[in-house]
Scaffold this active site. Structure first.
Site, PDB file in Angstrom:
ATOM      1  N   PRO A  61     -17.714  -5.153  11.229  1.00  0.00           N
ATOM      2  CA  PRO A  61     -17.467  -5.585  12.457  1.00  0.00           C
ATOM      3  C   PRO A  61     -16.699  -4.450  13.210  1.00  0.00           C
ATOM      4  N   PHE A  71       0.723  -1.184  -0.049  1.00  0.00           N
ATOM      5  CA  PHE A  71      -0.084   0.084   0.066  1.00  0.00           C
ATOM      6  C   PHE A  71       0.807   1.099   0.076  1.00  0.00           C
ATOM      7  N   ARG A 117     -10.339  -6.882  19.938  1.00  0.00           N
ATOM      8  CA  ARG A 117      -9.056  -7.333  19.583  1.00  0.00           C
ATOM      9  C   ARG A 117      -8.268  -7.572  20.921  1.00  0.00           C
ATOM     10  N   TYR A 129       2.992  -7.506  16.218  1.00  0.00           N
ATOM     11  CA  TYR A 129       3.182  -6.790  15.237  1.00  0.00           C
ATOM     12  C   TYR A 129       4.007  -5.754  15.789  1.00  0.00           C
ATOM     13  N   ASN A 171      -2.319   5.162   8.042  1.00  0.00           N
ATOM     14  CA  ASN A 171      -2.400   5.527   6.808  1.00  0.00           C
ATOM     15  C   ASN A 171      -3.817   5.083   6.208  1.00  0.00           C
ATOM     16  N   LYS A 210       8.044  -4.464  15.125  1.00  0.00           N
ATOM     17  CA  LYS A 210       8.553  -3.255  14.343  1.00  0.00           C
ATOM     18  C   LYS A 210       9.474  -2.471  15.213  1.00  0.00           C
ATOM     19  N   TYR A 225     -14.748  -3.553  16.417  1.00  0.00           N
ATOM     20  CA  TYR A 225     -14.262  -4.145  17.788  1.00  0.00           C
ATOM     21  C   TYR A 225     -14.713  -3.326  18.962  1.00  0.00           C
ATOM     22  N   THR A 258       6.472   2.567  12.579  1.00  0.00           N
ATOM     23  CA  THR A 258       5.224   2.934  13.079  1.00  0.00           C
ATOM     24  C   THR A 258       4.779   3.504  14.609  1.00  0.00           C
ATOM     25  N   ASP A 259       3.779   4.498  14.498  1.00  0.00           N
ATOM     26  CA  ASP A 259       3.436   4.783  15.982  1.00  0.00           C
ATOM     27  C   ASP A 259       3.017   3.789  16.986  1.00  0.00           C
ATOM     28  N   GLU A 260       2.868   2.699  16.477  1.00  0.00           N
ATOM     29  CA  GLU A 260       2.490   1.695  17.469  1.00  0.00           C
ATOM     30  C   GLU A 260       3.669   1.043  18.198  1.00  0.00           C
ATOM     31  N   ILE A 305      13.275 -10.155   1.760  1.00  0.00           N
ATOM     32  CA  ILE A 305      14.229  -9.333   2.188  1.00  0.00           C
ATOM     33  C   ILE A 305      15.252 -10.088   3.345  1.00  0.00           C
ATOM     34  N   ARG A 362      -7.337   6.488  16.756  1.00  0.00           N
ATOM     35  CA  ARG A 362      -6.081   6.463  15.840  1.00  0.00           C
ATOM     36  C   ARG A 362      -5.990   7.696  15.284  1.00  0.00           C
TER      37      ARG A 362
HETATM   38  P1  NAD Z   1       1.521  -3.721   3.215  1.00  0.00           P
HETATM   39  O1  NAD Z   1       1.169  -4.907   4.131  1.00  0.00           O
HETATM   40  O2  NAD Z   1       0.529  -3.330   2.121  1.00  0.00           O
HETATM   41  O3  NAD Z   1       2.700  -4.070   2.355  1.00  0.00           O
HETATM   42  C1  NAD Z   1       3.688  -4.688   2.818  1.00  0.00           C
HETATM   43  C2  NAD Z   1       4.618  -5.007   1.600  1.00  0.00           C
HETATM   44  O4  NAD Z   1       5.792  -5.495   1.770  1.00  0.00           O
HETATM   45  C3  NAD Z   1       3.748  -6.063   0.637  1.00  0.00           C
HETATM   46  O5  NAD Z   1       3.901  -5.676  -0.784  1.00  0.00           O
HETATM   47  C4  NAD Z   1       4.604  -7.439   0.705  1.00  0.00           C
HETATM   48  O6  NAD Z   1       4.718  -8.259  -0.465  1.00  0.00           O
HETATM   49  C5  NAD Z   1       6.119  -6.919   1.272  1.00  0.00           C
HETATM   50  N1  NAD Z   1       6.700  -7.861   1.759  1.00  0.00           N
HETATM   51  C6  NAD Z   1       6.227  -8.400   3.091  1.00  0.00           C
HETATM   52  N2  NAD Z   1       7.095  -9.438   3.486  1.00  0.00           N
HETATM   53  C7  NAD Z   1       8.405  -9.319   2.629  1.00  0.00           C
HETATM   54  C8  NAD Z   1       9.536  -9.898   2.712  1.00  0.00           C
HETATM   55  N3  NAD Z   1       9.971 -10.582   3.631  1.00  0.00           N
HETATM   56  N4  NAD Z   1      10.478  -9.424   1.802  1.00  0.00           N
HETATM   57  C9  NAD Z   1      10.056  -8.713   0.755  1.00  0.00           C
HETATM   58  N5  NAD Z   1       8.568  -8.094   0.857  1.00  0.00           N
HETATM   59  C10 NAD Z   1       7.947  -8.400   1.748  1.00  0.00           C
HETATM   60  O7  NAD Z   1       1.965  -2.640   4.314  1.00  0.00           O
HETATM   61  P2  NAD Z   1       1.860  -1.200   4.356  1.00  0.00           P
HETATM   62  O8  NAD Z   1       0.653  -0.765   4.879  1.00  0.00           O
HETATM   63  O9  NAD Z   1       2.170  -0.395   2.942  1.00  0.00           O
HETATM   64  O10 NAD Z   1       2.943  -0.492   5.347  1.00  0.00           O
HETATM   65  C11 NAD Z   1       4.358  -0.461   4.737  1.00  0.00           C
HETATM   66  C12 NAD Z   1       5.241  -0.240   5.840  1.00  0.00           C
HETATM   67  O11 NAD Z   1       4.871   0.951   6.640  1.00  0.00           O
HETATM   68  C13 NAD Z   1       5.474  -1.273   6.950  1.00  0.00           C
HETATM   69  O12 NAD Z   1       6.560  -1.398   7.248  1.00  0.00           O
HETATM   70  C14 NAD Z   1       4.388  -0.857   7.999  1.00  0.00           C
HETATM   71  O13 NAD Z   1       4.731  -1.486   9.286  1.00  0.00           O
HETATM   72  C15 NAD Z   1       4.586   0.558   7.897  1.00  0.00           C
HETATM   73  N6  NAD Z   1       3.367   1.398   8.538  1.00  0.00           N
HETATM   74  C16 NAD Z   1       2.085   1.020   8.081  1.00  0.00           C
HETATM   75  C17 NAD Z   1       1.036   1.918   8.512  1.00  0.00           C
HETATM   76  C18 NAD Z   1      -0.318   1.894   7.973  1.00  0.00           C
HETATM   77  O14 NAD Z   1      -1.081   2.468   8.339  1.00  0.00           O
HETATM   78  N7  NAD Z   1      -0.558   1.177   6.885  1.00  0.00           N
HETATM   79  C19 NAD Z   1       1.535   2.972   9.293  1.00  0.00           C
HETATM   80  C20 NAD Z   1       2.493   3.184   9.947  1.00  0.00           C
HETATM   81  C21 NAD Z   1       3.718   2.257   9.480  1.00  0.00           C
HETATM   82  O1  DAU Z   2      -0.710   3.045  13.941  1.00  0.00           O
HETATM   83  C1  DAU Z   2      -0.002   2.573  12.721  1.00  0.00           C
HETATM   84  C2  DAU Z   2      -0.557   1.305  12.368  1.00  0.00           C
HETATM   85  O2  DAU Z   2      -1.939   1.511  11.787  1.00  0.00           O
HETATM   86  C3  DAU Z   2       0.327   0.405  11.470  1.00  0.00           C
HETATM   87  O3  DAU Z   2       1.581   0.231  11.953  1.00  0.00           O
HETATM   88  C4  DAU Z   2      -0.288  -0.769  10.949  1.00  0.00           C
HETATM   89  O4  DAU Z   2       0.562  -1.390  10.154  1.00  0.00           O
HETATM   90  C5  DAU Z   2      -1.815  -0.577  10.411  1.00  0.00           C
HETATM   91  O5  DAU Z   2      -2.329  -1.815  10.087  1.00  0.00           O
HETATM   92  C6  DAU Z   2      -2.810   0.192  11.469  1.00  0.00           C
HETATM   93  O6  DAU Z   2      -2.920  -0.740  12.409  1.00  0.00           O
HETATM   94  P1  DAU Z   2      -4.322  -0.749  13.430  1.00  0.00           P
HETATM   95  O7  DAU Z   2      -4.430  -1.895  14.162  1.00  0.00           O
HETATM   96  O8  DAU Z   2      -4.437   0.624  13.954  1.00  0.00           O
HETATM   97  O9  DAU Z   2      -5.192  -0.693  11.879  1.00  0.00           O
HETATM   98  P2  DAU Z   2      -6.427  -1.397  11.450  1.00  0.00           P
HETATM   99  O10 DAU Z   2      -6.976  -0.968  10.244  1.00  0.00           O
HETATM  100  O11 DAU Z   2      -6.201  -2.744  11.826  1.00  0.00           O
HETATM  101  O12 DAU Z   2      -7.528  -1.054  12.798  1.00  0.00           O
HETATM  102  C7  DAU Z   2      -7.818   0.149  12.904  1.00  0.00           C
HETATM  103  C8  DAU Z   2      -8.994   0.268  14.068  1.00  0.00           C
HETATM  104  O13 DAU Z   2      -9.948  -0.221  13.884  1.00  0.00           O
HETATM  105  C9  DAU Z   2      -8.429  -0.610  15.488  1.00  0.00           C
HETATM  106  O14 DAU Z   2      -8.647   0.298  16.461  1.00  0.00           O
HETATM  107  C10 DAU Z   2      -9.062  -2.009  15.198  1.00  0.00           C
HETATM  108  C11 DAU Z   2     -10.239  -1.517  14.687  1.00  0.00           C
HETATM  109  N1  DAU Z   2     -11.042  -2.385  13.751  1.00  0.00           N
HETATM  110  C12 DAU Z   2     -10.268  -3.032  12.702  1.00  0.00           C
HETATM  111  C13 DAU Z   2     -10.729  -3.872  12.092  1.00  0.00           C
HETATM  112  C14 DAU Z   2      -9.997  -4.542  10.825  1.00  0.00           C
HETATM  113  C15 DAU Z   2     -12.306  -2.727  13.986  1.00  0.00           C
HETATM  114  O15 DAU Z   2     -13.000  -2.242  14.800  1.00  0.00           O
HETATM  115  N2  DAU Z   2     -12.938  -3.726  13.189  1.00  0.00           N
HETATM  116  C16 DAU Z   2     -12.170  -4.368  12.062  1.00  0.00           C
HETATM  117  O16 DAU Z   2     -12.506  -5.293  11.457  1.00  0.00           O
END
Ligand code: NAD
Ligand code: DAU
Length: 335
Positions: free
Chosen positions: A202, A11, A270, A147, A177, A151, A204, A123-125, A60, A211
């Site tokens: 659904p 993403f 969760r 997770y 994001n 990280k 939770y 991540t902020d997590e 990787i 967030r």
């Molecule tokens: P995503 O799950 O959409 O994408 C992860 C990508 O990494 C995928 O294309 C997957 O194929 C690739 N990948 C996984 N394991 C691999 C490996 N061993 N070798 C090579 N490629 C591999 O994730 P995202 O939401 O785009 O997040 C990207 C980064 O940002 C992550 O490091 C995540 O922890 C961080 N992050 C995400 C969010 C969020 O809200 N999505 C917020 C803060 C930080």
């Molecule tokens: O804060 C940054 C993080 O945000 C990233 O590091 C992670 O990669 C990314 O997945 C995200 O984590 P969250 O757990 O916050 O995101 P998620 O979309 O899974 O859930 C957002 C909130 O919504 C969380 O409080 C859980 C809730 N939730 C999620 C799902 C999937 C629900 O209530 N129902 C659901 O079905």
């Protein structure tokens, strides 16, 4: 500049590659991605033909593949990770492998290749949850889920490689994001695509978890700013400044789509669910970066994108996804 982007078929990585190729005509990008369930080359279909872009399918964690991919690169931006909290609760092993061991493999190669910049996308997590106030970059890490712990383990490796070996590292820690090309396992795309099909949403626990939401291109712009202007060894929080609880997000999605609130289905919470994330981003703001998108407008744009791009997500919401979804929510109902 030639940049190795890992996890670029996911993403945020795919949005970042698009931004970099659009903004810097003389940059080259090598995208190394394993193409796990979350990796998708459809995310990059418009850049696939660009002569400045190349793709390597690989892991990787595999030192030989990383060695070849990094050859001739000036910088590395590591997005590759297992990224979904619920999946980490179901099975942490892949998270530890990719997010910790994979980071170590990249750092070893970065050290040997003497890259000019190694940026770890974190991540902020990693800070954990807090009810009031905001975390700054020097705060202690108290991750709650497998997770976020993996990280945090990656971040620690990055910091150690800077201190011990002088690898020129940078870390960004962003908030949640949202935007185009986000996998439908995550809250916003899951609820949008469910609501479009009149399926239940659904939610939770109490739905009061908070967030801080950031539009994906704003995060990518922040990563760009840190990559070019960040102080080596530095850590930068990148947040949207849009703290919302989940019930508010859910209602906003239903309103945009003109769907009834009866679709909301409270389900078992969760495990270890963090109540609130909040980060202080003044350090990133001092680099001249600020998020450009207003939250409600960006959410409407995002919903519209999913409405207009069924071709993209219908392939992902395939049988495997529906199996995963059923297991997730059947288990929740039984808990
Ligand atoms: P995503 O799950 O959409 O994408 C992860 C990508 O990494 C995928 O294309 C997957 O194929 C690739 N990948 C996984 N394991 C691999 C490996 N061993 N070798 C090579 N490629 C591999 O994730 P995202 O939401 O785009 O997040 C990207 C980064 O940002 C992550 O490091 C995540 O922890 C961080 N992050 C995400 C969010 C969020 O809200 N999505 C917020 C803060 C930080
Ligand atoms: O804060 C940054 C993080 O945000 C990233 O590091 C992670 O990669 C990314 O997945 C995200 O984590 P969250 O757990 O916050 O995101 P998620 O979309 O899974 O859930 C957002 C909130 O919504 C969380 O409080 C859980 C809730 N939730 C999620 C799902 C999937 C629900 O209530 N129902 C659901 O079905």
């Amino acid at each position: 500049m030639k940049i190795l982007v890992t996890g670029g078929a996911g993403f945020i990585g795919s949005n970042f590659i698009r931004l970099m190729l659009g903004r810097y005509p003389d940059y080259e990008i090598v995208n190394l991605d394993k193409l796990t369930y979350a990796g998708n080359l459809d995310n990059l279909r418009e850049v696939g033909e660009d002569g400045r872009y190349s793709f390597i399918q690989g892991d990787i964690c595999d030192a030989e593949t990383v060695e070849k991919a990094m050859a001739g690169c000036d910088a590395v931006v590591n997005f590759a990770a297992e990224s979904h909290v619920d999946r980490s609760i179901g099975g942490p092993a892949d998270f530890i492998q990719t997010d910790v061991f994979g980071t170590y493999v990249l750092l070893e190669a970065a050290r040997r290749h003497e890259v000019e910049r190694y940026l770890q996308v974190s991540t902020d997590e990693v800070y954990g949850s807090r009810e009031e106030g905001s975390f700054s970059e020097t705060d202690m890490l108290e991750p709650s889920s497998p997770y976020s712990a993996s990280k945090a383990g990656g971040d620690m490796q990055v910091m150690a490689y800077h201190t011990t070996f002088g690898v020129p590292t940078l870390i960004t820690r962003s908030s949640n994001n949202f935007g185009p090309y986000q996998h439908p396992e995550k809250l916003i795309p899951l609820f949008v695509t469910n609501a479009m099909a009149d399926r239940e949403l659904p939610l939770y626990g109490s739905g009061t978890n908070v967030r801080d939401w950031i539009y994906v291109t704003d995060n990518c712009e922040g990563i760009d700013a840190v990559l070019h202007k960040g102080e080596i060894g530095g850590i930068y929080n990148i947040g949207g400044g849009n703290e919302r609880d989940n019930i508010t997000i859910t209602r906003a999605i239903l309103e945009i789509l003109g769907k009834p609130e009866e679709l909301i289905r409270p389900v078992t919470d969760r495990l270890g669910h963090d109540l609130r994330y909040s980060i202080d981003c003044s350090k990133a703001h001092a680099l001249g970066w600020k998020p450009a998108h207003e939250f409600e407008e960006a959410l409407a744009l995002t919903v519209e994108w999913y409405v207009d791009n069924r071709w993209w997500w219908e392939k992902i919401r395939n049988e495997d996804f529906e199996d995963y979804y059923r297991t997730q929510y059947e288990e929740r109902e039984q808990a």
